[in-house]
Design a protein around this motif. Structure first.
Motif, PDB file in Angstrom:
ATOM      1  N   THR A   1      30.420-128.160  75.852  1.00 19.97           N
ATOM      2  CA  THR A   1      29.794-129.081  74.882  1.00 19.97           C
ATOM      3  C   THR A   1      29.368-130.373  75.558  1.00 19.97           C
ATOM      4  OG1 THR A   1      31.868-130.189  74.221  1.00 19.97           O
ATOM      5  CG2 THR A   1      31.288-128.176  73.054  1.00 19.97           C
ATOM      6  N   VAL A   2      30.058-130.751  76.622  1.00 19.33           N
ATOM      7  CA  VAL A   2      29.732-131.991  77.331  1.00 19.33           C
ATOM      8  C   VAL A   2      28.479-131.827  78.175  1.00 19.33           C
ATOM      9  CG1 VAL A   2      30.534-133.642  79.063  1.00 19.33           C
ATOM     10  CG2 VAL A   2      32.133-132.760  77.351  1.00 19.33           C
ATOM     11  N   ILE A   3      28.327-130.669  78.822  1.00 15.03           N
ATOM     12  CA  ILE A   3      27.214-130.486  79.766  1.00 15.03           C
ATOM     13  C   ILE A   3      26.014-129.777  79.156  1.00 15.03           C
ATOM     14  CG2 ILE A   3      28.861-130.384  81.675  1.00 15.03           C
ATOM     15  CD1 ILE A   3      28.373-127.361  81.793  1.00 15.03           C
ATOM     16  N   TRP A   4      26.172-129.220  77.946  1.00 12.24           N
ATOM     17  CA  TRP A   4      25.106-128.395  77.371  1.00 12.24           C
ATOM     18  C   TRP A   4      23.900-129.244  76.972  1.00 12.24           C
ATOM     19  CZ3 TRP A   4      25.060-123.177  77.335  1.00 12.24           C
ATOM     20  CH2 TRP A   4      24.025-122.557  76.631  1.00 12.24           C
ATOM     21  N   SER A   5      22.732-128.853  77.453  1.00  7.40           N
ATOM     22  CA  SER A   5      21.490-129.541  77.103  1.00  7.40           C
ATOM     23  C   SER A   5      20.638-128.613  76.255  1.00  7.40           C
ATOM     24  CB  SER A   5      20.723-129.952  78.363  1.00  7.40           C
ATOM     25  OG  SER A   5      19.434-130.429  78.024  1.00  7.40           O
TER      26      SER A   5
ATOM     27  N   ILE B   1      38.384-117.912  72.899  1.00 11.46           N
ATOM     28  CA  ILE B   1      38.780-119.313  72.706  1.00 11.46           C
ATOM     29  C   ILE B   1      37.681-120.243  73.183  1.00 11.46           C
ATOM     30  CG2 ILE B   1      40.381-121.116  73.411  1.00 11.46           C
ATOM     31  CD1 ILE B   1      41.620-119.263  71.413  1.00 11.46           C
ATOM     32  N   ALA B   2      37.111-119.961  74.349  1.00 13.45           N
ATOM     33  CA  ALA B   2      36.034-120.807  74.876  1.00 13.45           C
ATOM     34  C   ALA B   2      34.836-120.804  73.931  1.00 13.45           C
ATOM     35  CB  ALA B   2      35.615-120.324  76.261  1.00 13.45           C
ATOM     36  N   ALA B   3      34.450-119.622  73.453  1.00 14.76           N
ATOM     37  CA  ALA B   3      33.305-119.519  72.552  1.00 14.76           C
ATOM     38  C   ALA B   3      33.574-120.249  71.238  1.00 14.76           C
ATOM     39  CB  ALA B   3      32.977-118.053  72.288  1.00 14.76           C
ATOM     40  N   GLY B   4      34.773-120.041  70.676  1.00 16.43           N
ATOM     41  CA  GLY B   4      35.098-120.669  69.405  1.00 16.43           C
ATOM     42  C   GLY B   4      35.161-122.177  69.485  1.00 16.43           C
TER      43      GLY B   4
ATOM     44  N   LEU C   1      39.481-125.664  77.317  1.00 17.90           N
ATOM     45  CA  LEU C   1      38.885-126.617  78.259  1.00 17.90           C
ATOM     46  C   LEU C   1      37.462-126.191  78.629  1.00 17.90           C
ATOM     47  CD1 LEU C   1      39.225-129.125  80.021  1.00 17.90           C
ATOM     48  CD2 LEU C   1      40.181-127.650  81.814  1.00 17.90           C
ATOM     49  N   ILE C   2      37.262-124.885  78.840  1.00 19.62           N
ATOM     50  CA  ILE C   2      35.913-124.386  79.146  1.00 19.62           C
ATOM     51  C   ILE C   2      34.976-124.657  77.975  1.00 19.62           C
ATOM     52  CG2 ILE C   2      34.539-122.307  79.546  1.00 19.62           C
ATOM     53  CD1 ILE C   2      36.932-121.162  81.091  1.00 19.62           C
ATOM     54  N   GLY C   3      35.441-124.366  76.759  1.00 22.26           N
ATOM     55  CA  GLY C   3      34.614-124.602  75.577  1.00 22.26           C
ATOM     56  C   GLY C   3      34.242-126.064  75.425  1.00 22.26           C
TER      57      GLY C   3
ATOM     58  N   LEU D   1      31.565-123.592  69.875  1.00 21.51           N
ATOM     59  CA  LEU D   1      30.805-123.617  68.626  1.00 21.51           C
ATOM     60  C   LEU D   1      31.315-124.702  67.681  1.00 21.51           C
ATOM     61  CD1 LEU D   1      30.382-119.788  67.883  1.00 21.51           C
ATOM     62  CD2 LEU D   1      28.596-121.402  68.566  1.00 21.51           C
ATOM     63  N   LEU D   2      32.633-124.798  67.554  1.00 20.63           N
ATOM     64  CA  LEU D   2      33.208-125.757  66.617  1.00 20.63           C
ATOM     65  C   LEU D   2      32.933-127.194  67.048  1.00 20.63           C
ATOM     66  CD1 LEU D   2      34.894-125.781  64.009  1.00 20.63           C
ATOM     67  CD2 LEU D   2      36.930-125.945  65.429  1.00 20.63           C
ATOM     68  N   LEU D   3      33.171-127.510  68.332  1.00 19.90           N
ATOM     69  CA  LEU D   3      32.972-128.877  68.800  1.00 19.90           C
ATOM     70  C   LEU D   3      31.496-129.250  68.903  1.00 19.90           C
ATOM     71  CD1 LEU D   3      35.681-129.313  71.596  1.00 19.90           C
ATOM     72  CD2 LEU D   3      35.745-130.073  69.212  1.00 19.90           C
TER      73      LEU D   3
END
Length: 311
Positions: A34-38, A282-285, A28-30, A288-290
């Motif tokens: 991806t949703v908020i990353w600018s 898990i968050a990092a992976g 969920l963190i990962g 990166l994947l999404l």
């Protein structure tokens, strides 16, 4: 009687409790990242300003003139790229090192520096070899190609492949830390203690193979134009080392300022350290994947992906 001397059996690390919950939280963190990353904010507002401040001039507008200038630019741009989408995963690699508490400040610093050295031992060969390759091949490499008509540019295709693979590896390591699957690095770690950190260094070095960070592309251009593999190797190595400077300083500061309390807190419970490592990987992976293989293609393939208004 002749006694056979064998290596002592390696005790597998304790699996954390509520492992499925930890995996879900990490995923969920990962996803949320991806949703908020600018990328624009991190690359330009943060990265460019750091580079401009350290160099004392506009990093993008000022040409790199000479190898000495290029070496300085490589290190500074590496520091500036610490908080890019490529490097966010690196911070999960050193979570286990914080369990090394020491009686004195010197012990705590040495306990932090040694893992950083192992990380660099895996990172430097990858960065150097890729930099040397760039110095030989030049700008004909896919990472330098920016357009292909209406499709995804080759440099972004390369980024999708590289970061997708690294993301999958991170997820596997996270699942192994949770005890859900067999740890693929356990046999290597049993034979060569510290090998896990060397492998993480290899992954961080691999970030350069996909990195689209604008300041890195500027360094890439300079190394390619030089046609000097030694310069390319040195510049790319310094770029990677710059990526972990802030992380290294932060870990050393934590070890010194907390008197080792954070390390003792983690070391007191193997399950506690495993839980943090699980969530981190898990968050990092997932991020990166999404981010690279789902969110990025949505820009070109015209399908919906949830984004924050500023992303």
């Amino acid at each position: 009687m002749t006694q056979l001397v064998n290596n002592p059996p390696v005790t597998p690390p304790a699996a954390p409790q509520r492992r499925l919950l930890l995996i879900a939280v990490g995923a969920l963190i990962g996803f949320a990242l991806t949703v908020i990353w600018s990328a624009e904010f991190v690359d330009q507002t943060v990265g460019d300003n750091i580079a401009n401040t350290l160099l004392g001039h506009d990093a993008k507008a000022t040409p790199i003139t000479g190898m000495a200038t290029g070496v300085l630019f490589a290190l500074v741009s590496g520091v500036a790229g610490t908080f890019t989408a490529c490097n966010i995963a690196a911070f999960s690699a050193l979570t286990p090192t914080m369990t090394r508490a020491g009686a004195t400040k010197g012990d705590r610093v040495r306990g932090t520096v040694r893992p950083l050295g192992l990380l660099a031992a895996g990172m430097i060969p990858v960065s150097a070899l890729y930099g040397a390759l760039v110095g030989v091949v030049g700008t004909g490499m896919p990472q330098f190609k920016t357009t292909t008509g209406d499709g995804i540019p080759p440099r972004l295709v390369q980024a999708m492949i590289v970061y997708g693979v690294i993301g999958l590896i991170m997820i596997v390591l996270g699942l192994a830390s949770a005890g859900v699957i067999k740890d693929p690095l356990a046999p290597l770690e049993a034979r060569r203690p510290g090998a896990r950190l060397v492998v993480m260094g290899v992954l961080i070095g691999g970030f350069l193979i996909g990195r689209p960070f604008p300041l890195f592309r500027q360094l890439f251009q300079d190394a390619a134009d030089s046609h000097n593999p030694l310069y390319g190797a040195a510049a790319f190595t310094l770029q990677s080392l710059g990526n972990i400077v802030i992380m290294a300083a932060l870990l050393i500061a934590i070890a010194l300022l907390t008197g080792g309390r954070v390390g003792r807190w983690l070391a007191a419970s193997p399950r506690r350290a495993a839980a943090i490592t699980t969530v981190s990987f898990i968050a990092a992976g997932v991020f990166l994947l999404l981010y690279w293989d789902v969110r990025l293609p949505s820009i070109f393939e015209d399908y919906w992906y949830p984004l924050a208004p500023w992303a």
